[in-house]
Design a protein around this motif. Structure first.
Motif, short mmCIF file in Angstrom:
data_model
loop_
_atom_site.label_atom_id
_atom_site.label_comp_id
_atom_site.label_asym_id
_atom_site.label_seq_id
_atom_site.Cartn_x
_atom_site.Cartn_y
_atom_site.Cartn_z
N GLU A 21 4.81 10.81 -1.43
CA GLU A 21 4.42 9.84 -2.50
C GLU A 21 4.35 8.54 -2.43
OE1 GLU A 21 3.84 10.91 -5.83
OE2 GLU A 21 4.02 12.94 -5.21
N ILE A 22 4.98 8.01 -1.28
CA ILE A 22 5.00 6.60 -0.91
C ILE A 22 3.68 6.26 -0.46
CG2 ILE A 22 5.86 5.15 0.75
CD1 ILE A 22 8.53 6.17 0.31
N GLN A 23 3.10 7.27 0.43
CA GLN A 23 1.65 7.32 1.22
C GLN A 23 0.93 6.86 0.05
OE1 GLN A 23 1.11 6.18 4.28
NE2 GLN A 23 3.36 6.39 4.52
N MET A 24 0.92 7.96 -0.86
CA MET A 24 -0.13 7.94 -2.06
C MET A 24 0.16 6.74 -2.70
SD MET A 24 -0.51 11.91 -3.29
CE MET A 24 0.71 11.74 -4.50
N ALA A 25 1.03 6.26 -3.10
CA ALA A 25 1.24 4.79 -3.76
C ALA A 25 0.76 3.85 -2.82
CB ALA A 25 2.70 4.81 -4.22
N ARG A 26 1.16 3.68 -1.68
CA ARG A 26 0.49 2.59 -0.90
C ARG A 26 -0.99 2.60 -0.92
NH1 ARG A 26 4.22 3.31 4.41
NH2 ARG A 26 6.17 2.37 3.69
N ARG A 27 -1.73 3.84 -0.88
CA ARG A 27 -3.19 4.08 -0.94
C ARG A 27 -3.68 3.56 -2.20
NH1 ARG A 27 -2.11 8.81 2.22
NH2 ARG A 27 -2.30 10.00 0.09
N TYR A 28 -2.98 3.91 -3.26
CA TYR A 28 -3.29 3.37 -4.55
C TYR A 28 -3.28 1.80 -4.73
CZ TYR A 28 -3.78 2.68 -9.72
OH TYR A 28 -4.13 2.22 -10.89
N TYR A 29 -2.28 1.30 -4.26
CA TYR A 29 -2.09 -0.26 -4.30
C TYR A 29 -2.92 -0.93 -3.68
CZ TYR A 29 0.28 -4.70 -3.59
OH TYR A 29 0.53 -5.94 -3.45
N ASN A 30 -3.31 -0.33 -2.47
CA ASN A 30 -4.19 -1.25 -1.41
C ASN A 30 -5.40 -1.00 -2.06
OD1 ASN A 30 -2.09 -2.13 0.14
ND2 ASN A 30 -2.28 -0.35 1.80
N GLY A 31 -5.69 0.03 -2.44
CA GLY A 31 -7.17 0.27 -3.18
C GLY A 31 -7.26 -0.73 -4.24
N ALA A 32 -6.22 -0.87 -5.08
CA ALA A 32 -6.34 -1.88 -6.23
C ALA A 32 -6.36 -3.18 -5.73
CB ALA A 32 -5.04 -1.87 -7.16
#
Length: 185
Positions: free
Chosen positions: A131-142
């Motif tokens: 979940e942290i990895q997915m959240a990091r990817r979402y954040y970095n995409g934003a």
């Protein structure tokens, strides 16, 4: 006739500026949402660690160095909770590396590996890490989307006028934190 053309151009430019401004606001909100998602997952991970540690302690009493590294990294990550992405990424990277070493060392203990409680915590921890990895990817995409809009012409004119700034990526600080832990016996 000439006045109508000027008026139409002014209305078009103002309308376009409004669209750009709303896009900047939307991207800024996505960055905030992404950061909130990372924060929630990191909190879940730090909350899981004490329970995992208690389970492991009984089996690995002589692995004090590994246990201490996890405890210290958790404390550092907890104290960095109010920090920006760079400081938080460094602290969380150290915690990830320490947890990786703990799980790798735990593999050497057959009784611990078979312990149901340990397996449940290990599975929960792996789920949180995913979940942290997915959240990091979402954040970095934003962050990427916002930064592109802040830098690109003509949206940079609106961004500068309304003081929109680039956001900071959430990245691991160095190669040591990215490396897979090596445990030797």
């Amino acid at each position: 006739m000439f006045g109508w053309v000027i008026l139409a151009l002014v209305v078009g430019v103002v309308g376009y500026a409004i669209v750009i401004y709303n896009g900047l606001v939307s991207n800024r909100q996505m960055v905030r949402e992404g950061w909130s998602g990372i924060d929630v997952q990191l909190k879940r991970r730090t909350d899981l660690i004490p329970n995992l540690m208690e389970t492991v302690k009984g089996y690995m009493a002589h692995e004090r160095e590994t246990l201490d590294a996890v405890v210290n990294a958790r404390a550092k990550a907890t104290s960095a909770a109010a920090s920006g992405p760079a400081a938080r990424a460094q602290a969380e990277g150290e915690l990830s590396a320490a947890l990786g070493r703990l799980i790798a060392v735990a593999e050497a203990y057959p009784d611990l590996k078979a312990n149901t409680t340990f397996l449940e915590f290990q599975t929960a921890l792996q789920g949180v890490e995913d979940e942290i990895q997915m959240a990091r990817r979402y954040y970095n995409g934003a962050v990427r989307n916002l930064n592109i809009q802040v830098e690109s012409f003509p949206s940079n004119l609106v961004a500068n006028a309304f003081k929109f700034e680039q956001a900071e990526y959430f990245e691991l600080e160095n190669e040591a934190e990215r490396a897979v832990p090596q445990v030797k016996f």
